[in-house]
Design an enzyme around this catalytic site. Structure first.
Site, short mmCIF file in Angstrom:
data_model
loop_
_atom_site.label_atom_id
_atom_site.label_comp_id
_atom_site.label_asym_id
_atom_site.label_seq_id
_atom_site.Cartn_x
_atom_site.Cartn_y
_atom_site.Cartn_z
N SER A 168 30.32 38.56 -2.60
CA SER A 168 29.12 37.73 -2.63
C SER A 168 29.53 36.28 -2.42
O SER A 168 30.47 35.80 -3.07
CB SER A 168 28.38 37.89 -3.96
OG SER A 168 27.22 37.08 -3.99
N HIS A 170 24.24 32.14 2.61
CA HIS A 170 24.49 33.24 1.68
C HIS A 170 24.97 34.44 2.47
O HIS A 170 24.48 34.70 3.59
CB HIS A 170 23.20 33.60 0.94
CG HIS A 170 23.17 35.02 0.45
ND1 HIS A 170 22.53 36.04 1.14
CD2 HIS A 170 23.71 35.61 -0.65
CE1 HIS A 170 22.68 37.16 0.50
NE2 HIS A 170 23.39 36.94 -0.59
N ASN A 229 26.42 38.62 1.52
CA ASN A 229 26.78 39.61 0.51
C ASN A 229 26.85 40.97 1.19
O ASN A 229 25.97 41.33 1.97
CB ASN A 229 25.73 39.63 -0.61
CG ASN A 229 25.82 40.88 -1.47
OD1 ASN A 229 25.14 41.87 -1.21
ND2 ASN A 229 26.66 40.83 -2.47
N THR A 230 27.90 41.71 0.93
CA THR A 230 27.94 43.12 1.33
C THR A 230 28.52 43.92 0.18
O THR A 230 29.36 43.43 -0.58
CB THR A 230 28.78 43.36 2.61
OG1 THR A 230 30.09 42.80 2.44
CG2 THR A 230 28.11 42.73 3.82
N ARG A 231 28.07 45.17 0.06
CA ARG A 231 28.42 45.95 -1.12
C ARG A 231 28.36 47.45 -0.83
O ARG A 231 27.70 47.89 0.10
CB ARG A 231 27.45 45.61 -2.26
CG ARG A 231 26.00 45.84 -1.86
CD ARG A 231 25.03 45.16 -2.82
NE ARG A 231 23.64 45.35 -2.37
CZ ARG A 231 23.02 44.56 -1.52
NH1 ARG A 231 23.64 43.52 -1.01
NH2 ARG A 231 21.77 44.79 -1.15
N HIS A 280 5.67 32.35 -4.99
CA HIS A 280 4.89 31.33 -5.71
C HIS A 280 4.85 30.01 -4.95
O HIS A 280 3.99 29.17 -5.23
CB HIS A 280 5.44 31.14 -7.13
CG HIS A 280 6.83 30.59 -7.21
ND1 HIS A 280 7.94 31.39 -7.19
CD2 HIS A 280 7.29 29.31 -7.31
CE1 HIS A 280 9.03 30.64 -7.28
NE2 HIS A 280 8.66 29.37 -7.35
N GLY A 339 28.15 41.56 -15.87
CA GLY A 339 29.09 40.80 -15.06
C GLY A 339 29.40 39.44 -15.66
O GLY A 339 28.81 39.02 -16.65
#
Length: 280
Positions: A104, A118, A120-122, A181, A264
């Site tokens: 991340s 940003h 992220n890979t998982r 929002h 975490g």
């Protein structure tokens, strides 16, 4: 210590190797700018709610001349998912056992003309096994050339694996990286995918392609903008925009929630927050 099978080991090894190369690339940019900034690494471990070892990770953070604050984290965790939260995770159902490994990254830049980013890979395992991830560009002051370059590089990575991927995953990113929002997107988009299961080799190859595409395009964009002149009004616009980014990550981001719910490292989870932000 977690016991990993061959697929889990392969995924963890890849994510850790990608971390090493990304951090080296970012440090090289700092050298080019006359800075000696380097990543500070902190290893952390977690204990599973069952009392067994639950894995851990390494938080990497650098604060420099070009990168005001960048975090590149890797983690490999496993054990039991918490009650009701576990039921929200793909494939968990009534079986709370899980495994997750990934990388991340969030970069907030000193120059308002250099876009934040940003990535992220998982790889996750419950009763199912799947990959997820993506990357999105978050410029406080968008430049069409950078946006086009970012999207084109990700599209090429997608098209090499399945022509249907890019339109699907780009639309998913547009939907996901949105602040309801505020009724605004947090950036100019990218790709987002999840629950990519079935053929491990094919899905792993695609996930690696996403990581390679990011490593190709983002340093190029940084070098293109890092020397652009800016003034106090640009900085004020950037810090105000960062407030929106913080709102998304604290209210809507799935990764933040997953990290907190699975025990975490707090500093690693919240490294995505900008160093300075304003709400005007």
């Amino acid at each position: 210590m977690l016991t990993l099978d061959a697929e889990q080991t392969a995924a963890r090894t890849w994510f850790e190797s990608l971390r090493t190369r990304i951090c080296a690339a970012f440090e090289a940019i700092e050298r080019e700018a006359g800075s000696d900034a380097a990543f500070d690494y902190l290893a952390w471990d977690r204990t599973d709610p069952s009392g067994a070892p639950g894995g851990g990770g390494v938080r990497g953070v650098m604060k420099g001349k070009v990168f005001e604050k960048v975090g590149v984290n890797v983690s490999t965790v496993g054990g039991l998912l918490d009650g009701e939260f576990g039921k929200t995770i793909h494939g968990a159902g009534d079986d709370p056992r899980f495994f997750a490994t990934g990388i991340s990254l969030v970069a907030h830049m000193a120059n308002p003309h250099v876009p934040a980013v940003h990535m992220n890979t998982r790889f996750l395992v419950t009763t199912k096994r799947w990959f997820g991830g993506g990357a999105d560009l978050n410029p406080p002051l968008p430049v069409a050339e950078d946006t086009t370059d970012f999207h084109a590089t990700l599209q090429a990575a997608c098209d090499a694996h399945d022509p249907a991927y890019h339109p699907r995953f780009k639309a998913w990113a547009d939907d996901y990286f949105y602040i309801p929002h505020r009724k605004v997107h947090r950036g100019v988009g990218g790709i987002f995918y999840d629950h990519l299961e079935g053929d491990f080799d094919a899905n792993f190859a695609f996930t690696r392609a996403v990581g390679e595409a990011f490593l190709d395009v983002y340093p190029r964009i940084v070098r293109r903008r890092m020397h652009d002149a800016f003034d106090a009004a640009d900085v004020a616009a950037m810090r105000n925009w960062r407030g929106r980014y913080a709102e998304f990550n604290l209210v809507y981001d799935r990764g933040t929630l997953f990290g907190l719910k699975t025990g975490g490292n707090i500093d690693a989870i919240l490294m995505s927050l900008p160093p300075l932000a304003t709400w005007e």
